[in-house]
Design a protein around this motif. Structure first.
Motif, PDB file in Angstrom:
ATOM      1  N   SER A   1       0.757  -1.319   0.091  1.00  0.00           N
ATOM      2  CA  SER A   1       0.067  -0.055   0.025  1.00  0.00           C
ATOM      3  C   SER A   1       0.780   1.239  -0.137  1.00  0.00           C
ATOM      4  CB  SER A   1      -0.928   0.084   1.229  1.00  0.00           C
ATOM      5  OG  SER A   1      -1.746  -1.263   1.288  1.00  0.00           O
ATOM      6  N   VAL A   2       1.735   1.157   0.865  1.00  0.00           N
ATOM      7  CA  VAL A   2       2.835   2.472   0.767  1.00  0.00           C
ATOM      8  C   VAL A   2       3.471   2.816  -0.525  1.00  0.00           C
ATOM      9  CG1 VAL A   2       4.970   3.441   1.949  1.00  0.00           C
ATOM     10  CG2 VAL A   2       3.250   2.353   3.423  1.00  0.00           C
ATOM     11  N   LEU A   3       3.884   1.439  -1.145  1.00  0.00           N
ATOM     12  CA  LEU A   3       4.417   1.747  -2.324  1.00  0.00           C
ATOM     13  C   LEU A   3       3.533   2.332  -3.490  1.00  0.00           C
ATOM     14  CD1 LEU A   3       7.013   0.800  -4.129  1.00  0.00           C
ATOM     15  CD2 LEU A   3       6.117  -1.271  -4.688  1.00  0.00           C
ATOM     16  N   THR A   4       2.466   1.642  -3.530  1.00  0.00           N
ATOM     17  CA  THR A   4       1.435   2.190  -4.433  1.00  0.00           C
ATOM     18  C   THR A   4       1.156   3.530  -4.286  1.00  0.00           C
ATOM     19  OG1 THR A   4       0.296   0.028  -4.516  1.00  0.00           O
ATOM     20  CG2 THR A   4      -1.124   1.570  -4.984  1.00  0.00           C
ATOM     21  N   GLY A   5       0.904   3.806  -3.049  1.00  0.00           N
ATOM     22  CA  GLY A   5       0.410   5.382  -2.785  1.00  0.00           C
ATOM     23  C   GLY A   5       1.624   6.280  -3.106  1.00  0.00           C
ATOM     24  N   ALA A   6       2.864   6.099  -2.957  1.00  0.00           N
ATOM     25  CA  ALA A   6       4.177   6.847  -3.263  1.00  0.00           C
ATOM     26  C   ALA A   6       4.161   7.007  -4.630  1.00  0.00           C
ATOM     27  CB  ALA A   6       5.283   6.456  -2.531  1.00  0.00           C
ATOM     28  N   VAL A   7       3.865   5.897  -5.627  1.00  0.00           N
ATOM     29  CA  VAL A   7       3.960   5.703  -6.945  1.00  0.00           C
ATOM     30  C   VAL A   7       2.995   6.739  -7.633  1.00  0.00           C
ATOM     31  CG1 VAL A   7       3.816   4.498  -8.955  1.00  0.00           C
ATOM     32  CG2 VAL A   7       5.288   3.619  -7.059  1.00  0.00           C
ATOM     33  N   ASN A   8       1.704   6.395  -7.137  1.00  0.00           N
ATOM     34  CA  ASN A   8       0.697   7.085  -7.648  1.00  0.00           C
ATOM     35  C   ASN A   8       0.481   8.452  -7.310  1.00  0.00           C
ATOM     36  OD1 ASN A   8      -1.726   6.481  -9.168  1.00  0.00           O
ATOM     37  ND2 ASN A   8      -2.915   6.022  -7.382  1.00  0.00           N
ATOM     38  N   VAL A   9       0.658   9.135  -6.063  1.00  0.00           N
ATOM     39  CA  VAL A   9       0.671  10.554  -5.695  1.00  0.00           C
ATOM     40  C   VAL A   9       1.816  11.010  -6.675  1.00  0.00           C
ATOM     41  CG1 VAL A   9       1.198  12.050  -3.947  1.00  0.00           C
ATOM     42  CG2 VAL A   9      -0.489  10.301  -3.609  1.00  0.00           C
ATOM     43  N   THR A  10       2.939  10.699  -6.779  1.00  0.00           N
ATOM     44  CA  THR A  10       4.177  11.248  -7.376  1.00  0.00           C
ATOM     45  C   THR A  10       3.842  11.575  -8.579  1.00  0.00           C
ATOM     46  OG1 THR A  10       5.640   9.947  -5.982  1.00  0.00           O
ATOM     47  CG2 THR A  10       6.704  10.881  -8.159  1.00  0.00           C
ATOM     48  N   TRP A  11       3.271  10.815  -9.658  1.00  0.00           N
ATOM     49  CA  TRP A  11       3.163  11.182 -11.119  1.00  0.00           C
ATOM     50  C   TRP A  11       1.680  11.698 -11.262  1.00  0.00           C
ATOM     51  CZ3 TRP A  11      -0.232   9.455 -14.846  1.00  0.00           C
ATOM     52  CH2 TRP A  11      -1.002   8.499 -14.482  1.00  0.00           C
ATOM     53  N   SER A  12       0.733  11.530 -10.464  1.00  0.00           N
ATOM     54  CA  SER A  12      -0.712  11.868 -10.710  1.00  0.00           C
ATOM     55  C   SER A  12      -1.167  13.302 -10.307  1.00  0.00           C
ATOM     56  CB  SER A  12      -1.630  11.028 -10.270  1.00  0.00           C
ATOM     57  OG  SER A  12      -1.883  10.678  -8.930  1.00  0.00           O
ATOM     58  N   ASN A  13      -0.211  13.906  -9.333  1.00  0.00           N
ATOM     59  CA  ASN A  13      -0.563  15.197  -8.633  1.00  0.00           C
ATOM     60  C   ASN A  13      -0.498  16.034  -9.458  1.00  0.00           C
ATOM     61  OD1 ASN A  13      -1.238  16.543  -6.086  1.00  0.00           O
ATOM     62  ND2 ASN A  13       0.776  17.130  -6.044  1.00  0.00           N
ATOM     63  N   PRO A  14       0.263  16.419 -10.391  1.00  0.00           N
ATOM     64  CA  PRO A  14       0.384  17.476 -11.310  1.00  0.00           C
ATOM     65  C   PRO A  14      -0.884  17.625 -12.188  1.00  0.00           C
ATOM     66  CG  PRO A  14       2.683  16.750 -11.317  1.00  0.00           C
ATOM     67  CD  PRO A  14       1.644  15.920 -10.575  1.00  0.00           C
ATOM     68  N   LEU A  15      -1.395  16.509 -12.509  1.00  0.00           N
ATOM     69  CA  LEU A  15      -2.660  16.320 -13.357  1.00  0.00           C
ATOM     70  C   LEU A  15      -3.959  16.967 -12.628  1.00  0.00           C
ATOM     71  CD1 LEU A  15      -2.157  13.270 -15.353  1.00  0.00           C
ATOM     72  CD2 LEU A  15      -2.005  15.369 -16.322  1.00  0.00           C
ATOM     73  N   PHE A  16      -3.744  16.583 -11.274  1.00  0.00           N
ATOM     74  CA  PHE A  16      -5.221  16.851 -10.378  1.00  0.00           C
ATOM     75  C   PHE A  16      -4.992  18.490 -10.068  1.00  0.00           C
ATOM     76  CE2 PHE A  16      -4.957  12.365  -9.409  1.00  0.00           C
ATOM     77  CZ  PHE A  16      -5.897  12.011 -10.269  1.00  0.00           C
ATOM     78  N   VAL A  17      -3.579  19.263 -10.212  1.00  0.00           N
ATOM     79  CA  VAL A  17      -3.600  20.547  -9.973  1.00  0.00           C
ATOM     80  C   VAL A  17      -4.317  21.185 -11.038  1.00  0.00           C
ATOM     81  CG1 VAL A  17      -1.930  22.434 -10.000  1.00  0.00           C
ATOM     82  CG2 VAL A  17      -1.654  20.557  -8.494  1.00  0.00           C
ATOM     83  N   ILE A  18      -3.947  20.726 -12.465  1.00  0.00           N
ATOM     84  CA  ILE A  18      -4.486  21.292 -13.608  1.00  0.00           C
ATOM     85  C   ILE A  18      -5.965  21.187 -13.711  1.00  0.00           C
ATOM     86  CG2 ILE A  18      -4.732  20.913 -16.133  1.00  0.00           C
ATOM     87  CD1 ILE A  18      -1.846  20.052 -16.026  1.00  0.00           C
TER      88      ILE A  18
END
Length: 151
Positions: free
Chosen positions: A112-129
């Motif tokens: 779960s920690v691995l999944t969260g770290a990978v997911n947040v790292t690359w998807s956060n910029p798209l959610f800001v847009i």
């Protein structure tokens, strides 16, 4: 009753995660737009029920029903791969951490920690847009509609 073997590998997880994320994003888009606008505005006061209804009514009457789906393109661009990566990373993480030395609880937590770290790292910029698009109001809108808001 016979137990069916579950599909294994990358592609079923990628497909299932992507489809689930896409469908969920389309269904919840109106709620996401209204939530974002309510969070960023002082126009609708503090009463949740009244503010929610007024924000929804204003968005539809001033901007049309399409206003409820602002940012959906970027959301889908982010959510479909995000959910696909999420499901796949979690499954692969469980395999990676299942070396016989860890408890099922530890395997779950580490995956779960691995999944969260990978997911947040690359998807956060798209959610800001996406959030910026949800807050945009068409230029044809009456300026009175914007008074007191963060738009």
């Amino acid at each position: 009753m016979a137990t069916q073997k579950q599909p294994d590998g990358f592609f079923p997880n990628i497909f299932a995660g992507g489809v689930a994320g896409g469908v969920a994003a389309v269904i919840t888009s109106p709620l996401e737009v209204i939530k974002t606008r309510l969070q960023s505005s002082t126009l609708y006061g503090t009463g949740l029920d009244q503010g929610l209804r007024r924000c929804l009514r204003d968005a539809v009457s001033v901007e049309g029903k399409r206003a409820l789906f602002k940012g959906l393109g970027v959301t889908l661009l982010g959510v479909i791969p995000s959910r696909a990566v999420y499901f796949t990373t979690y499954t692969q993480g469980k395999r990676l951490f299942s070396d016989g030395t860890r408890s099922p609880f530890q395997i779950h937590v580490y995956s779960s920690v691995l999944t969260g770290a990978v997911n947040v790292t690359w998807s956060n910029p798209l959610f800001v847009i996406r959030t910026r698009q949800q807050l945009q109001v068409d230029s044809k809108v009456d300026p009175c509609y914007l008074s007191g808001s963060a738009w």
